[in-house]
Scaffold this active site. Structure first.
Site, mmCIF file in Angstrom:
data_model
loop_
_atom_site.group_PDB
_atom_site.id
_atom_site.type_symbol
_atom_site.label_atom_id
_atom_site.label_comp_id
_atom_site.label_asym_id
_atom_site.label_seq_id
_atom_site.Cartn_x
_atom_site.Cartn_y
_atom_site.Cartn_z
ATOM 1 C CE LYS A 68 14.280 35.287 92.087
ATOM 2 N NZ LYS A 68 13.963 34.786 92.796
ATOM 3 C CE LYS A 70 15.816 31.033 85.244
ATOM 4 N NZ LYS A 70 14.309 30.434 84.854
ATOM 5 C CB THR A 114 16.076 32.149 89.869
ATOM 6 O OG1 THR A 114 16.040 31.730 88.499
ATOM 7 C CG2 THR A 114 16.438 33.230 89.008
#
Lengths: 297, 297
Positions: A239, A170, A94
């Site tokens: 994040k 994602k 990711t």
């Protein structure tokens, strides 16, 4: 197939096991070699350098963040210099949309293919071949990788030819999960403060309109105030929301709820929860409502 | 049972049909008499006054908002003065926690029972006996009403003895739905602006982590930009989020996401969407991202 895999954290190790179980010849590499060696016992070849992991011409990476992947690909003795022309790098991590775009350019310049294929699912799902995978990249490259990607789980979406499109999907998914966490945290704090049994409310909602795994799993963690067992750590959640906001800003897309959720993660960090599961948002909402931490505390 | 029903909008009319189908003797009352008369053809007795609808000793109300219910109960010739001592008023409407608390006090002073039993579901679900019902009130009163409530749908949660507890649960649920609308709107605008097929992303997410009716139904409306057919009107969505925030503020519970969602509804009102479905939040997010209105427009 003859596959290299770089990055053997909990997700990477699970994926390695799935690939081995399905009859692939796997060469694994990890900066901390001990993690690779335990997979050696399960049939993987343990590489002592990146170049060794790239020898088969197809290399997968599963790393923690942009910085880790960037140095692994672009650094000295990195993937870019180690992979042969015509070779394929499949990135499962990711990462930011911007880094994905940059790696696509760099690999193309080196005559290599780049496929971005981030995954949804926890380490158990990785180990059991139950991940959901979103892939993007040049059609021929994605088709060549399909046998590998289909082994990772029952659900594969090929979303387009620009690799970073998969990263968009994602990040979109992780933003929606983060929003579920925060909205459930607010809703259940409101219910509790109003004297209503939060567990009963959750059970009712998740057996009717919100009958989805994400509401059941995280709702239970919030109701029980259990955030010590880390499925996905708070700093990683922060994040990912940050990456969504950066990518959205780059496209001039305001995301007001994402901005609020980012601030809630920041508050959770400020209150010393960096080592907790990201469902700790439930504790923040409870604290801000003047409630004791856990429902049963 | 001998039941009165006041309020024959789309939800009330659907509930009337379900009660009739299940063999209840039903007396219906509506300010606009024509709506009652069409139910007369289906076997309901048409009342020409509130007092007539209260004669059986059990009266249900399904009205649009606080103001409508308040005047129906407390106004001259209202339910409070029309219902016998020991009679039961079952309120199915989505109203404020504060009004629910006030009606409980007023009915108690009049020697009457008050049960709050708001419902989840659209008019079709009301007509087909598929609602989800949350009830609260004195134990004996709720148990006496159980045969009626169980006819409305397969799912009944009795949440407590203070009637307004049921309103807390209903408002909590509607807040969560509103949050799904706004977060999906932001997510899909981000995906589209990034060049990704929003329909494919939605299909992927709703067949994995977000496999719940609320994501599928509203996601499709947002992707297609279809907001003219009104299942639940924008002003009602705004009203419910306002009621959540008021009730939460009364308990000192901050709800940062609810505050943002309220502002998005206000923006949608400002842009002239008062006659649209509340999924029109999808259009607002698209407009704010500089996108054309509908995906296929």
């Amino acid at each position: 197939m003859d596959i290299g895999l770089i990055g053997l954290g909990r997700m990477g190790a699970g994926i390695a096991k799935t690939l081995l179980r399905n009859g692939n010849r796997l060469t694994v590499y990890n900066r901390t070699r001990s993690r690779a060696e335990s997979l050696g016992k399960e049939g993987a070849k343990v590489a002592s350098s990146v170049v060794e992991a790239c020898e088969g011409g197809v290399v997968l990476t599963m790393l923690a963040d942009d910085a880790a992947l960037e140095s692994m690909v672009l650094g000295e003795s990195g993937i870019l210099r180690s992979l042969r022309r015509g070779g394929v790098h499949i990135s499962l991590s990711t990462i930011s949309v911007a880094l994905s775009d940059r790696l696509a350019v760099e690999h193309a310049a080196a005559g290599q293919e780049f496929v971005s294929a981030p995954v949804f699912g926890r380490p158990e799902a990785a180990e059991n071949g139950k991940l959901a995978v979103v892939a993007a990249g040049a059609k021929s490259a994605v088709e060549a990788c399909r046998p590998i990607l289909e082994v990772l789980g029952p659900k594969l979406l090929v979303i387009g030819e620009r690799p970073s499109m998969a990263n968009v999907v994602k990040l979109t998914g992780n933003f929606l999960i983060a929003t579920v966490l925060e909205s459930l945290s607010e809703a259940l704090a409101f219910a509790r403060k109003s004297g209503v049994d939060a567990a009963a409310v959750l059970d009712f909602l998740t057996s009717t309109l919100f009958n989805a795994p994400v509401y059941k799993t995280y709702g239970a963690l919030i109701v029980e105030g259990k955030h010590d067992q880390v499925g996905f750590a708070l700093p990683l959640g922060l994040k990912d929301v940050r990456l969504v906001l950066q990518a959205a800003e780059a496209q001039n897309v305001p995301m007001p709820v994402a901005s609020v959720v980012r601030d809630r993660f920041v508050t959770a960090m400020a209150r010393g929860n960096a080592d907790k599961d990201w469902s700790v948002l439930g504790r923040i909402a409870a604290e801000d409502a003047g409630l004791a931490r856990a429902h049963h505390a």
